[in-house]
Scaffold this motif. Sequence first.
Motif, PDB file in Angstrom:
ATOM      1  N   GLU A 136       0.875  -1.198  -0.124  1.00  0.00           N
ATOM      2  CA  GLU A 136      -0.036   0.022  -0.101  1.00  0.00           C
ATOM      3  C   GLU A 136       0.990   1.401   0.143  1.00  0.00           C
ATOM      4  OE1 GLU A 136      -3.331   2.177   2.667  1.00  0.00           O
ATOM      5  OE2 GLU A 136      -2.631   0.365   3.444  1.00  0.00           O
ATOM      6  N   VAL A 137       0.566   2.435  -0.628  1.00  0.00           N
ATOM      7  CA  VAL A 137       1.180   3.593  -0.708  1.00  0.00           C
ATOM      8  C   VAL A 137       1.138   4.158   0.669  1.00  0.00           C
ATOM      9  CG1 VAL A 137       1.143   5.777  -1.695  1.00  0.00           C
ATOM     10  CG2 VAL A 137       0.678   3.839  -3.086  1.00  0.00           C
ATOM     11  N   LEU A 138       2.237   4.647   1.251  1.00  0.00           N
ATOM     12  CA  LEU A 138       2.367   5.241   2.444  1.00  0.00           C
ATOM     13  C   LEU A 138       2.639   6.648   2.483  1.00  0.00           C
ATOM     14  CD1 LEU A 138       4.647   2.719   4.469  1.00  0.00           C
ATOM     15  CD2 LEU A 138       2.307   2.800   4.314  1.00  0.00           C
ATOM     16  N   ALA A 139       3.426   7.163   1.341  1.00  0.00           N
ATOM     17  CA  ALA A 139       3.884   8.629   1.075  1.00  0.00           C
ATOM     18  C   ALA A 139       4.054   8.848  -0.526  1.00  0.00           C
ATOM     19  CB  ALA A 139       5.012   9.028   2.001  1.00  0.00           C
ATOM     20  N   GLU A 140       3.585   9.948  -0.835  1.00  0.00           N
ATOM     21  CA  GLU A 140       3.660  10.242  -2.334  1.00  0.00           C
ATOM     22  C   GLU A 140       4.704  11.701  -2.444  1.00  0.00           C
ATOM     23  OE1 GLU A 140      -0.203  10.945  -3.822  1.00  0.00           O
ATOM     24  OE2 GLU A 140      -0.400   8.752  -4.325  1.00  0.00           O
ATOM     25  N   PRO A 141       5.440  11.881  -3.274  1.00  0.00           N
ATOM     26  CA  PRO A 141       6.142  13.343  -3.338  1.00  0.00           C
ATOM     27  C   PRO A 141       5.186  14.122  -3.894  1.00  0.00           C
ATOM     28  CG  PRO A 141       6.735  11.838  -5.078  1.00  0.00           C
ATOM     29  CD  PRO A 141       5.913  10.793  -4.502  1.00  0.00           C
ATOM     30  N   ALA A 142       5.346  15.356  -3.269  1.00  0.00           N
ATOM     31  CA  ALA A 142       4.669  16.508  -3.745  1.00  0.00           C
ATOM     32  C   ALA A 142       5.510  17.760  -4.080  1.00  0.00           C
ATOM     33  CB  ALA A 142       3.804  16.712  -2.619  1.00  0.00           C
ATOM     34  N   GLY A 143       6.701  17.639  -4.439  1.00  0.00           N
ATOM     35  CA  GLY A 143       7.433  18.709  -4.858  1.00  0.00           C
ATOM     36  C   GLY A 143       8.276  19.145  -3.656  1.00  0.00           C
ATOM     37  N   GLY A 144       7.762  19.337  -2.482  1.00  0.00           N
ATOM     38  CA  GLY A 144       8.320  19.570  -1.310  1.00  0.00           C
ATOM     39  C   GLY A 144       8.143  18.569  -0.256  1.00  0.00           C
ATOM     40  N   LYS A 145       7.147  19.058   0.926  1.00  0.00           N
ATOM     41  CA  LYS A 145       6.732  17.819   1.776  1.00  0.00           C
ATOM     42  C   LYS A 145       6.045  16.819   1.028  1.00  0.00           C
ATOM     43  CE  LYS A 145       6.498  18.477   6.693  1.00  0.00           C
ATOM     44  NZ  LYS A 145       6.027  19.435   7.844  1.00  0.00           N
ATOM     45  N   ALA A 146       6.213  15.829   1.492  1.00  0.00           N
ATOM     46  CA  ALA A 146       5.506  14.428   1.000  1.00  0.00           C
ATOM     47  C   ALA A 146       3.911  14.668   1.525  1.00  0.00           C
ATOM     48  CB  ALA A 146       6.295  13.380   1.177  1.00  0.00           C
ATOM     49  N   ILE A 147       3.147  13.661   0.723  1.00  0.00           N
ATOM     50  CA  ILE A 147       1.884  13.506   1.224  1.00  0.00           C
ATOM     51  C   ILE A 147       1.982  12.184   1.825  1.00  0.00           C
ATOM     52  CG2 ILE A 147      -0.442  13.014   0.356  1.00  0.00           C
ATOM     53  CD1 ILE A 147       0.031  14.931  -1.965  1.00  0.00           C
ATOM     54  N   ILE A 148       1.742  12.244   3.239  1.00  0.00           N
ATOM     55  CA  ILE A 148       1.599  11.108   4.019  1.00  0.00           C
ATOM     56  C   ILE A 148       0.194  10.468   3.963  1.00  0.00           C
ATOM     57  CG2 ILE A 148       2.166  10.191   6.247  1.00  0.00           C
ATOM     58  CD1 ILE A 148       4.654  11.707   4.794  1.00  0.00           C
ATOM     59  N   LYS A 149       0.088   9.070   3.762  1.00  0.00           N
ATOM     60  CA  LYS A 149      -1.519   8.697   3.329  1.00  0.00           C
ATOM     61  C   LYS A 149      -1.493   7.510   4.573  1.00  0.00           C
ATOM     62  CE  LYS A 149      -2.005   9.610  -1.182  1.00  0.00           C
ATOM     63  NZ  LYS A 149      -3.176   9.365  -2.020  1.00  0.00           N
ATOM     64  N   ALA A 150      -0.371   7.361   5.623  1.00  0.00           N
ATOM     65  CA  ALA A 150      -0.565   6.516   6.684  1.00  0.00           C
ATOM     66  C   ALA A 150      -0.451   7.122   8.060  1.00  0.00           C
ATOM     67  CB  ALA A 150       0.632   5.583   6.530  1.00  0.00           C
ATOM     68  N   LYS A 151      -0.922   6.431   9.093  1.00  0.00           N
ATOM     69  CA  LYS A 151      -1.059   6.991  10.452  1.00  0.00           C
ATOM     70  C   LYS A 151       0.625   7.520  10.880  1.00  0.00           C
ATOM     71  CE  LYS A 151      -2.673   6.416  14.993  1.00  0.00           C
ATOM     72  NZ  LYS A 151      -3.250   5.433  16.010  1.00  0.00           N
ATOM     73  N   VAL A 152       0.983   8.729  11.219  1.00  0.00           N
ATOM     74  CA  VAL A 152       2.020   8.854  11.742  1.00  0.00           C
ATOM     75  C   VAL A 152       2.262   8.525  13.223  1.00  0.00           C
ATOM     76  CG1 VAL A 152       3.711  10.742  12.345  1.00  0.00           C
ATOM     77  CG2 VAL A 152       2.323  11.010  10.219  1.00  0.00           C
ATOM     78  N   VAL A 153       3.214   7.895  13.580  1.00  0.00           N
ATOM     79  CA  VAL A 153       3.336   7.260  14.831  1.00  0.00           C
ATOM     80  C   VAL A 153       4.151   7.966  15.907  1.00  0.00           C
ATOM     81  CG1 VAL A 153       4.036   5.224  16.412  1.00  0.00           C
ATOM     82  CG2 VAL A 153       2.764   5.117  14.179  1.00  0.00           C
ATOM     83  N   ALA A 154       5.526   8.617  15.177  1.00  0.00           N
ATOM     84  CA  ALA A 154       6.626   9.285  16.045  1.00  0.00           C
ATOM     85  C   ALA A 154       7.179  10.064  15.199  1.00  0.00           C
ATOM     86  CB  ALA A 154       7.458   8.500  16.579  1.00  0.00           C
ATOM     87  N   LYS A 155       7.873  11.180  15.573  1.00  0.00           N
ATOM     88  CA  LYS A 155       8.529  12.018  14.604  1.00  0.00           C
ATOM     89  C   LYS A 155      10.068  12.432  15.309  1.00  0.00           C
ATOM     90  CE  LYS A 155       8.267  16.815  13.081  1.00  0.00           C
ATOM     91  NZ  LYS A 155       7.592  18.164  12.999  1.00  0.00           N
ATOM     92  N   TYR A 156      11.006  12.002  14.354  1.00  0.00           N
ATOM     93  CA  TYR A 156      12.506  12.174  14.865  1.00  0.00           C
ATOM     94  C   TYR A 156      13.036  13.463  14.319  1.00  0.00           C
ATOM     95  CZ  TYR A 156      11.251   7.255  15.928  1.00  0.00           C
ATOM     96  OH  TYR A 156      10.667   6.133  16.307  1.00  0.00           O
TER      97      TYR A 156
END
Length: 66
Positions: A45-65
Amino acid sequence: MVKKRKEIIPRPKSCFIKVKCNNCGAERIIFDHTTTLITCRICKEVLAEPAGGKAIIKAKVVAKYG
């Protein structure tokens, strides 16, 4: 007397994030400014797509590092 200047170090605007697949629940660490299509290793399944800058995240974000 010479005043000491406070140096400001710029923080990066990008970071790594841990996302969880909506279908199978598998977790994966990805870059939030990705330039390629990111898919789940198990169910493809697609989790993220490129969008020129920040990616379009299609999954649930659990943590940020970072």
